[in-house]
Design a protein around this motif. Structure first.
Motif, PDB file in Angstrom:
ATOM      1  N   LEU A  39      13.484  -2.615  -2.730  1.00  0.00           N
ATOM      2  CA  LEU A  39      14.699  -2.611  -1.655  1.00  0.00           C
ATOM      3  C   LEU A  39      14.005  -2.698  -0.214  1.00  0.00           C
ATOM      4  O   LEU A  39      14.966  -3.760   0.344  1.00  0.00           O
ATOM      5  CB  LEU A  39      15.298  -0.930  -1.862  1.00  0.00           C
ATOM      6  N   ALA A  40      12.728  -2.186  -0.017  1.00  0.00           N
ATOM      7  CA  ALA A  40      12.348  -2.087   1.636  1.00  0.00           C
ATOM      8  C   ALA A  40      12.054  -3.587   1.852  1.00  0.00           C
ATOM      9  O   ALA A  40      12.748  -3.960   3.087  1.00  0.00           O
ATOM     10  CB  ALA A  40      11.130  -2.025   2.202  1.00  0.00           C
ATOM     11  N   ALA A  41      11.350  -4.682   1.103  1.00  0.00           N
ATOM     12  CA  ALA A  41      11.459  -5.806   0.608  1.00  0.00           C
ATOM     13  C   ALA A  41      12.857  -6.929   0.809  1.00  0.00           C
ATOM     14  O   ALA A  41      13.027  -7.657   2.116  1.00  0.00           O
ATOM     15  CB  ALA A  41      10.804  -5.828  -0.494  1.00  0.00           C
ATOM     16  N   SER A  42      13.697  -6.287   0.271  1.00  0.00           N
ATOM     17  CA  SER A  42      15.689  -6.716   0.182  1.00  0.00           C
ATOM     18  C   SER A  42      15.765  -7.432   1.468  1.00  0.00           C
ATOM     19  O   SER A  42      16.525  -7.737   2.292  1.00  0.00           O
ATOM     20  CB  SER A  42      15.975  -6.700  -0.574  1.00  0.00           C
ATOM     21  N   ILE A  43      15.483  -6.308   2.711  1.00  0.00           N
ATOM     22  CA  ILE A  43      15.833  -6.155   3.953  1.00  0.00           C
ATOM     23  C   ILE A  43      15.310  -6.293   5.052  1.00  0.00           C
ATOM     24  O   ILE A  43      15.071  -6.481   6.505  1.00  0.00           O
ATOM     25  CB  ILE A  43      16.294  -4.529   4.309  1.00  0.00           C
ATOM     26  N   GLY A  44      13.963  -7.055   4.772  1.00  0.00           N
ATOM     27  CA  GLY A  44      12.762  -7.514   5.809  1.00  0.00           C
ATOM     28  C   GLY A  44      11.646  -6.568   6.095  1.00  0.00           C
ATOM     29  O   GLY A  44      11.212  -7.086   7.406  1.00  0.00           O
ATOM     30  N   LEU A  45      11.816  -5.671   5.826  1.00  0.00           N
ATOM     31  CA  LEU A  45      11.118  -4.778   5.943  1.00  0.00           C
ATOM     32  C   LEU A  45       9.105  -5.513   5.308  1.00  0.00           C
ATOM     33  O   LEU A  45       9.237  -4.926   3.848  1.00  0.00           O
ATOM     34  CB  LEU A  45      11.211  -3.282   5.728  1.00  0.00           C
ATOM     35  N   ALA A  46       8.511  -5.621   5.792  1.00  0.00           N
ATOM     36  CA  ALA A  46       7.182  -5.326   5.799  1.00  0.00           C
ATOM     37  C   ALA A  46       6.272  -4.550   5.776  1.00  0.00           C
ATOM     38  O   ALA A  46       4.892  -4.046   4.817  1.00  0.00           O
ATOM     39  CB  ALA A  46       6.267  -6.906   6.561  1.00  0.00           C
ATOM     40  N   GLN A  47       6.450  -3.092   6.256  1.00  0.00           N
ATOM     41  CA  GLN A  47       5.888  -2.416   6.531  1.00  0.00           C
ATOM     42  C   GLN A  47       6.931  -0.639   6.467  1.00  0.00           C
ATOM     43  O   GLN A  47       8.138  -1.458   6.934  1.00  0.00           O
ATOM     44  CB  GLN A  47       5.267  -2.055   7.612  1.00  0.00           C
ATOM     45  N   LEU A  48       6.538  -0.076   6.177  1.00  0.00           N
ATOM     46  CA  LEU A  48       6.607   1.365   6.184  1.00  0.00           C
ATOM     47  C   LEU A  48       6.311   2.369   7.244  1.00  0.00           C
ATOM     48  O   LEU A  48       4.939   2.946   6.984  1.00  0.00           O
ATOM     49  CB  LEU A  48       7.662   1.764   4.839  1.00  0.00           C
ATOM     50  N   PRO A  49       6.594   3.215   7.754  1.00  0.00           N
ATOM     51  CA  PRO A  49       6.087   4.589   8.355  1.00  0.00           C
ATOM     52  C   PRO A  49       6.424   5.534   7.093  1.00  0.00           C
ATOM     53  O   PRO A  49       7.480   5.896   6.355  1.00  0.00           O
ATOM     54  CB  PRO A  49       7.087   4.860   9.733  1.00  0.00           C
ATOM     55  N   VAL A  50       4.878   5.978   7.471  1.00  0.00           N
ATOM     56  CA  VAL A  50       5.074   6.704   5.478  1.00  0.00           C
ATOM     57  C   VAL A  50       4.565   8.166   6.420  1.00  0.00           C
ATOM     58  O   VAL A  50       3.183   8.211   7.728  1.00  0.00           O
ATOM     59  CB  VAL A  50       4.592   6.416   4.752  1.00  0.00           C
ATOM     60  N   ASP A  77       1.019  -1.419   0.166  1.00  0.00           N
ATOM     61  CA  ASP A  77       0.111   0.228  -0.075  1.00  0.00           C
ATOM     62  C   ASP A  77       1.092   1.400   0.181  1.00  0.00           C
ATOM     63  O   ASP A  77       0.646   2.456   0.338  1.00  0.00           O
ATOM     64  CB  ASP A  77      -0.957  -0.118   1.647  1.00  0.00           C
ATOM     65  N   ALA A  78       2.203   0.981   0.021  1.00  0.00           N
ATOM     66  CA  ALA A  78       2.841   2.770  -0.037  1.00  0.00           C
ATOM     67  C   ALA A  78       3.787   2.715  -0.869  1.00  0.00           C
ATOM     68  O   ALA A  78       3.964   3.780  -0.965  1.00  0.00           O
ATOM     69  CB  ALA A  78       4.287   2.160   0.411  1.00  0.00           C
ATOM     70  N   ASP A  79       3.393   1.982  -2.505  1.00  0.00           N
ATOM     71  CA  ASP A  79       3.242   3.233  -3.417  1.00  0.00           C
ATOM     72  C   ASP A  79       3.190   5.301  -3.413  1.00  0.00           C
ATOM     73  O   ASP A  79       1.925   4.840  -3.304  1.00  0.00           O
ATOM     74  CB  ASP A  79       2.899   2.764  -4.501  1.00  0.00           C
ATOM     75  N   GLY A  80       4.011   5.855  -4.281  1.00  0.00           N
ATOM     76  CA  GLY A  80       3.360   6.916  -4.025  1.00  0.00           C
ATOM     77  C   GLY A  80       3.219   7.553  -2.464  1.00  0.00           C
ATOM     78  O   GLY A  80       3.596   9.181  -2.634  1.00  0.00           O
ATOM     79  N   ARG A  81       3.626   7.056  -1.495  1.00  0.00           N
ATOM     80  CA  ARG A  81       4.029   7.516  -0.386  1.00  0.00           C
ATOM     81  C   ARG A  81       5.448   8.095  -0.066  1.00  0.00           C
ATOM     82  O   ARG A  81       6.080   8.065  -0.535  1.00  0.00           O
ATOM     83  CB  ARG A  81       2.962   6.396   0.913  1.00  0.00           C
ATOM     84  N   THR A  87      21.754   3.600   6.325  1.00  0.00           N
ATOM     85  CA  THR A  87      20.522   3.866   5.785  1.00  0.00           C
ATOM     86  C   THR A  87      20.981   4.197   4.419  1.00  0.00           C
ATOM     87  O   THR A  87      21.221   4.323   3.222  1.00  0.00           O
ATOM     88  CB  THR A  87      20.461   5.878   6.587  1.00  0.00           C
ATOM     89  N   LEU A  88      18.825   3.033   3.924  1.00  0.00           N
ATOM     90  CA  LEU A  88      19.394   2.694   2.508  1.00  0.00           C
ATOM     91  C   LEU A  88      18.273   4.018   1.975  1.00  0.00           C
ATOM     92  O   LEU A  88      18.039   3.842   0.668  1.00  0.00           O
ATOM     93  CB  LEU A  88      18.367   1.730   2.307  1.00  0.00           C
ATOM     94  N   LEU A  89      17.954   5.227   2.419  1.00  0.00           N
ATOM     95  CA  LEU A  89      16.871   5.772   2.033  1.00  0.00           C
ATOM     96  C   LEU A  89      16.696   7.020   3.429  1.00  0.00           C
ATOM     97  O   LEU A  89      16.433   6.101   4.423  1.00  0.00           O
ATOM     98  CB  LEU A  89      15.264   5.343   1.457  1.00  0.00           C
ATOM     99  N   ALA A  90      16.751   8.235   2.375  1.00  0.00           N
ATOM    100  CA  ALA A  90      16.333   9.021   3.215  1.00  0.00           C
ATOM    101  C   ALA A  90      14.918   9.219   4.164  1.00  0.00           C
ATOM    102  O   ALA A  90      14.251   9.397   3.114  1.00  0.00           O
ATOM    103  CB  ALA A  90      17.210   9.989   2.853  1.00  0.00           C
ATOM    104  N   ALA A  91      14.598  10.404   4.872  1.00  0.00           N
ATOM    105  CA  ALA A  91      13.852  10.379   5.292  1.00  0.00           C
ATOM    106  C   ALA A  91      13.192  11.107   4.240  1.00  0.00           C
ATOM    107  O   ALA A  91      13.834  12.251   3.511  1.00  0.00           O
ATOM    108  CB  ALA A  91      13.358  11.366   6.431  1.00  0.00           C
ATOM    109  N   GLY A  92      12.027  11.381   3.513  1.00  0.00           N
ATOM    110  CA  GLY A  92      11.704  12.308   2.986  1.00  0.00           C
ATOM    111  C   GLY A  92      11.202  11.446   1.231  1.00  0.00           C
ATOM    112  O   GLY A  92      10.937  12.879   0.207  1.00  0.00           O
ATOM    113  N   THR A  93      12.253  10.634   1.448  1.00  0.00           N
ATOM    114  CA  THR A  93      12.124   9.822  -0.139  1.00  0.00           C
ATOM    115  C   THR A  93      10.339   9.393  -0.593  1.00  0.00           C
ATOM    116  O   THR A  93       9.347   8.756   0.206  1.00  0.00           O
ATOM    117  CB  THR A  93      12.433   8.190   0.260  1.00  0.00           C
TER     118      THR A  93
END
Ligand SMILES: Nc1nc2c(c(=O)[nH]1)N[C@H]1C(S)=C(S)[C@@H](COP(=O)(O)OP(=O)(O)OC[C@H]3O[C@@H](n4cnc5c(N)ncnc54)[C@H](O)[C@@H]3O)O[C@H]1N2
Ligand code: MOO
Ligand SMILES: [Mg+2]
Length: 403
Positions: free
Chosen positions: A165-176, A37-41, A150-156
């Protein structure tokens, strides 16, 4: 209407003002969303790797793994077979391991040879036919990233690549950042929603659909405020009723006509931040506030709505979410047209690339939305300049604006 000859504000100054307003009203609340659900966020916190990637050394080729230091050039026996997904034993000294792409390199091995460069004898021993180099064809642990990096900066702004990339390091969710709540208001007595019969003097409301889809792509929650008739009291009332939104985005009613009330209602409510820009199409873009709520009044002509939203309102919204790079870059292309007469406003021509040159649509009237559907981008002609064929013009692909 006052100040009929007030100077037009240059586009870059208008954008700078809008970005200043955006920075003064950041949307900072976070929420955790599933990757799907995070595309574009917009990422609210830095994305930090919780593990090395790759987590262990693995083979980049289908072939054979060996320990180079122990090898004297003799054929080697195959002591194990390692497929991706297996957990191998340590390599037996004096042997090699059959190994496939993505499989863990066993402890004790430090070199992989691709199978095309070996021959296998009748006894099953592997002859290495080419000179070997230590560490060849091995993707070492942490080659991509180390734990804690850090692979992605806040504000990306998150898109397919960032989500992968998030999935490749095992994250299932992201803070947006939470979705901006944007009310879309279409002004005009002449407007009818598609699907209904047109009466005398009426046209279909196209701006609403253009903006709703675009805002959704930008990760906004759209509050559809419907069609507003050209009436000052109704305009005040409608603006007043739109509570709890981060932005009121309207179209039409910002020029100097006797049925243009949006600008009047905003001017009554306080000083305008912007009105009358050196941009074509889009000159009467109006930015103000109504009871503390930011209002961007886009001009009603559909191509004006498109250009001002893409070049000004979109960067404003993204900056409120903390995105730093909000301006489209575009690139320079030779003009496939001439521009003999310098204009007072910066023009954004709906244009295409043909044979490496930029060609504008035949009708650049701001009422002609078809020009934008034909176009692949906007060609920028600076105010006060002329162009000959082959002169360099900046071309902003629609894809840079619409995402
Ligand atoms: N005397 C002057 N007249 C105009 C000037 C000027 O400087 N002096 N500026 C022109 C420019 S430039 C523009 S752009 C338009 C902007 O007008 P408004 O923002 O006030 O918009 P409206 O008058 O309400 O509508 C303009 C045009 O767009 C059509 N429209 C409006 N909403 C929609 C919609 N939702 N879907 C499709 N089409 C829409 C509307 O029917 C009009 O044809 O002002 C010029 N006038
Ligand atoms: O600036 Mo208006 O958008 O030309 O028609
Ligand atoms: Mg008008």
């Amino acid at each position: 209407m006052s100040e009929p000859h007030s100077p037009l504000m240059p586009v870059e100054q208008a954008l700078a003002r809008l970005l200043e307003l955006a920075e003064a009203a950041p949307i900072t609340e976070h929420e955790l969303v599933d990757l799907t659900d995070a595309d574009g966020r917009v990422l609210a916190e830095p994305m930090v790797a919780g593990l090395d990637l790759p987590p262990w050394p693995n083979s980049a080729m289908d072939g054979y793994a060996l320990r180079l230091a122990d090898w004297q050039g003799e054929p080697l026996e195959v002591s194990q077979r390692i497929l991706a997904g297996m957990a191998p034993d340590a390599l037996q000294p004096g042997t090699c391991a059959r190994i496939f792409t993505g499989a863990p390199v066993p402890e004790g091995a430090d070199t992989v040879e691709m199978q095309e460069n070996v021959s296998v004898g009748d006894d099953g021993h592997v002859h290495f036919n080419q000179p070997l180099k230590i560490a060849q064809n091995i993707r070492p642990q942490g080659q991509e990233n180390r734990k804690g990096e850090t692979l992605l900066a806040a504000g990306t702004r998150l898109g397919p690549i960032e989500l992968g990339l998030a999935a490749s390091i095992g994250l299932a969710q992201l803070p947006v950042r939470r979705k901006p709540r944007v009310a879309v208001l279409s002004t005009g007595d002449e407007l009818v929603e598609p699907g209904h019969e047109l009466g005398a003097g009426q046209i279909y409301n196209s701006n609403r659909y253009l903006l709703v889809a675009w805002l959704q792509r930008l990760g906004c929650e759209v509050i559809d405020a419907g069609i507003l008739p050209d009436d000052l009291e109704r305009t005040r009332q409608a603006l007043g009723e739109l509570e709890g939104v981060d932005l009121i985005l309207s179209t039409g009613g910002v020029s100097v006509g006797e049925a243009d009330f949006l600008g009047i209602a905003l001017r009554e409510a306080g000083e305008l931040a912007l009105w009358k820009l050196a941009i074509k199409p889009g000159k009467p873009l109006t930015v103000g506030e109504f009871r503390g709520r930011p209002v961007i009044g886009l001009p009603g002509n559909p191509a004006s709505t498109l250009v001002t939203f893409g070049l000004l309102a979109r960067p404003y919204l993204l900056r409120r979410l903390g995105v730093q790079k909000v301006e489209p870059l575009g690139f320079n292309v030779p003009a496939g047209f001439t521009w003999p007469k310098p204009g007072k406003r910066r023009e954004f021509l709906r244009a295409r690339l043909e044979n490496g040159r930029v060609v504008p649509y035949s009708n650049q009237s701001s009422g002609v939305l078809r020009s934008a559907a034909w176009a692949e981008g906007l060609a920028q002609v600076l105010e006060g300049t002329t162009l000959a064929e082959g002169d360099s013009v900046r071309f902003i692909p629609m894809s840079e604006l619409l995402g």
